[in-house]
Design a protein around this motif. Structure first.
Motif, PDB file in Angstrom:
ATOM      1  N   ASP A 148     -39.771 -52.978  89.391  1.00 12.80           N
ATOM      2  CA  ASP A 148     -39.955 -54.416  89.230  1.00 12.80           C
ATOM      3  C   ASP A 148     -38.662 -55.194  89.489  1.00 12.80           C
ATOM      4  O   ASP A 148     -38.638 -56.416  89.349  1.00 12.80           O
ATOM      5  N   GLY A 149     -37.565 -54.469  89.864  1.00 13.63           N
ATOM      6  CA  GLY A 149     -36.326 -55.135  90.218  1.00 13.63           C
ATOM      7  C   GLY A 149     -35.233 -55.056  89.178  1.00 13.63           C
ATOM      8  O   GLY A 149     -34.144 -55.598  89.380  1.00 13.63           O
ATOM      9  N   TRP A 150     -35.499 -54.345  88.035  1.00 14.01           N
ATOM     10  CA  TRP A 150     -34.472 -54.242  86.995  1.00 14.01           C
ATOM     11  C   TRP A 150     -33.672 -52.965  87.241  1.00 14.01           C
ATOM     12  O   TRP A 150     -34.031 -51.881  86.805  1.00 14.01           O
ATOM     13  N   SER A 151     -32.548 -53.120  87.905  1.00 10.37           N
ATOM     14  CA  SER A 151     -31.774 -51.952  88.340  1.00 10.37           C
ATOM     15  C   SER A 151     -31.012 -51.272  87.200  1.00 10.37           C
ATOM     16  O   SER A 151     -30.595 -50.115  87.326  1.00 10.37           O
ATOM     17  N   GLY A 152     -30.815 -51.943  86.068  1.00 17.07           N
ATOM     18  CA  GLY A 152     -30.014 -51.365  84.980  1.00 17.07           C
ATOM     19  C   GLY A 152     -30.831 -50.609  83.951  1.00 17.07           C
ATOM     20  O   GLY A 152     -30.306 -50.283  82.868  1.00 17.07           O
ATOM     21  N   ALA A 153     -32.120 -50.271  84.242  1.00 19.96           N
ATOM     22  CA  ALA A 153     -32.961 -49.572  83.259  1.00 19.96           C
ATOM     23  C   ALA A 153     -32.631 -48.081  83.236  1.00 19.96           C
ATOM     24  O   ALA A 153     -32.576 -47.436  84.282  1.00 19.96           O
ATOM     25  N   GLU A 154     -32.427 -47.503  82.018  1.00 21.60           N
ATOM     26  CA  GLU A 154     -32.159 -46.070  81.823  1.00 21.60           C
ATOM     27  C   GLU A 154     -33.008 -45.567  80.671  1.00 21.60           C
ATOM     28  O   GLU A 154     -33.226 -46.279  79.678  1.00 21.60           O
ATOM     29  N   ALA A 155     -33.487 -44.315  80.774  1.00 22.50           N
ATOM     30  CA  ALA A 155     -34.366 -43.720  79.756  1.00 22.50           C
ATOM     31  C   ALA A 155     -33.560 -42.880  78.772  1.00 22.50           C
ATOM     32  O   ALA A 155     -32.574 -42.231  79.127  1.00 22.50           O
ATOM     33  N   ALA A 156     -34.005 -42.896  77.514  1.00 26.46           N
ATOM     34  CA  ALA A 156     -33.379 -42.073  76.460  1.00 26.46           C
ATOM     35  C   ALA A 156     -34.354 -41.959  75.297  1.00 26.46           C
ATOM     36  O   ALA A 156     -35.436 -42.570  75.324  1.00 26.46           O
ATOM     37  N   SER A 185     -43.195 -57.829  81.667  1.00 27.30           N
ATOM     38  CA  SER A 185     -43.411 -56.785  82.666  1.00 27.30           C
ATOM     39  C   SER A 185     -44.040 -55.536  82.069  1.00 27.30           C
ATOM     40  O   SER A 185     -44.862 -54.873  82.709  1.00 27.30           O
ATOM     41  N   LEU A 186     -43.672 -55.190  80.809  1.00 26.06           N
ATOM     42  CA  LEU A 186     -44.204 -53.981  80.170  1.00 26.06           C
ATOM     43  C   LEU A 186     -45.466 -54.244  79.349  1.00 26.06           C
ATOM     44  O   LEU A 186     -46.025 -53.297  78.779  1.00 26.06           O
ATOM     45  N   GLY A 187     -45.882 -55.500  79.262  1.00 25.00           N
ATOM     46  CA  GLY A 187     -47.078 -55.812  78.485  1.00 25.00           C
ATOM     47  C   GLY A 187     -46.828 -55.902  76.999  1.00 25.00           C
ATOM     48  O   GLY A 187     -47.762 -55.733  76.204  1.00 25.00           O
ATOM     49  N   VAL A 188     -45.572 -56.185  76.610  1.00 24.99           N
ATOM     50  CA  VAL A 188     -45.231 -56.331  75.200  1.00 24.99           C
ATOM     51  C   VAL A 188     -45.438 -57.791  74.803  1.00 24.99           C
ATOM     52  O   VAL A 188     -45.146 -58.699  75.588  1.00 24.99           O
ATOM     53  N   ALA A 189     -45.899 -58.008  73.572  1.00 26.14           N
ATOM     54  CA  ALA A 189     -46.251 -59.358  73.141  1.00 26.14           C
ATOM     55  C   ALA A 189     -45.060 -60.307  73.194  1.00 26.14           C
ATOM     56  O   ALA A 189     -45.153 -61.409  73.721  1.00 26.14           O
ATOM     57  N   GLU A 190     -43.929 -59.904  72.626  1.00 28.47           N
ATOM     58  CA  GLU A 190     -42.766 -60.784  72.590  1.00 28.47           C
ATOM     59  C   GLU A 190     -41.494 -59.972  72.406  1.00 28.47           C
ATOM     60  O   GLU A 190     -41.529 -58.795  72.043  1.00 28.47           O
ATOM     61  N   ALA A 191     -40.388 -60.654  72.678  1.00 32.06           N
ATOM     62  CA  ALA A 191     -39.077 -60.024  72.485  1.00 32.06           C
ATOM     63  C   ALA A 191     -38.459 -60.536  71.184  1.00 32.06           C
ATOM     64  O   ALA A 191     -38.721 -61.655  70.763  1.00 32.06           O
TER      65      ALA A 191
END
Length: 211
Positions: A148-156, A185-191
């Motif tokens: 989706d264009g977010w280049s700084g995403a990392e999994a942990a 983008s992830l379908g989460v209600a709010e931040a």
């Protein structure tokens, strides 16, 4: 003794039987007596007709010359425009339909959405943390963000006490717009603002995450 000094002529001879005596002419017929009267009557009638006709033509010409010239104009609808001595004004409100006012809508246009997306820092560091028993879930979510264009995403993996549902946390108001865009983008209600957060943005995945 005859003293008539002139010789005899045809008038001195006695008339034949049935002829008039002396200079008398034979009696004229009825038509001969009426012919002159009829001719005079016809001439008088023609003269009278000619005089009447001449006077009638003269009267008609005078009437035509005296009659004013008029021009026809198309009918004007009084509701089309209000006029004054200075000229034509704009149509009045009376008899005209009110203009529909365009009220601004709260929905953003495609252009506004594009401008907001361009203003986001899509290279911001994003920690996608798996707080479920599903192996590889964080990697899948991080890959979706990268696509989706977010280049700084990392999994942990997440450590500590997780929230009850999948959440997007951000460290300060500086990252509020990016956090809201990631949540959408992830379908989460709010931040949610969490000022004790280590990194700028964290995504904590829970079992309710649909992937």
């Amino acid at each position: 003794m005859n003293d008539y000094p002139y010789p005899k002529d045809e008038f001195d001879e006695p008339p034949a039987p049935g002829q008039p005596v002396g200079v008398h002419l034979p009696r004229r017929g009825t038509w001969d007596r009426l012919r002159a009267f009829v001719i005079v009557l016809l001439i008088a009638s023609l003269l009278a007709y000619g005089i009447v006709w001449w006077f009638s033509t003269q009267t008609t010409d005078k009437d035509d010359a005296a009659a004013p010239t008029t021009t026809s104009a198309a009918p004007v609808d009084p509701t089309d425009a209000a006029t004054t001595d200075e000229g034509t004004e704009e149509p009045t409100d009376e008899g005209t339909a009110p203009e529909e006012s365009e009220e601004p809508t709260d929905e953003p246009t495609d252009e506004e959405t594009t401008e907001e997306a361009d203003e986001l820092d899509r290279s911001v560091a994003i920690r996608v943390l798996n707080s479920t028993s599903i192996s590889g879930l964080a990697g899948t979510a991080a890959g979706a963000l990268v696509d989706d264009g977010w280049s700084g995403a990392e999994a942990a993996n997440f450590t500590g006490t997780p929230p009850s549902v999948t959440s997007v946390w951000y460290q300060s108001e500086e990252y509020a717009d990016e956090a809201e865009a990631i949540a959408e983008s992830l379908g989460v209600a709010e931040a949610t603002l969490v000022d004790t957060l280590v990194g700028p943005i964290s995504v904590i995945l829970r079992p309710d995450y649909a992937g």
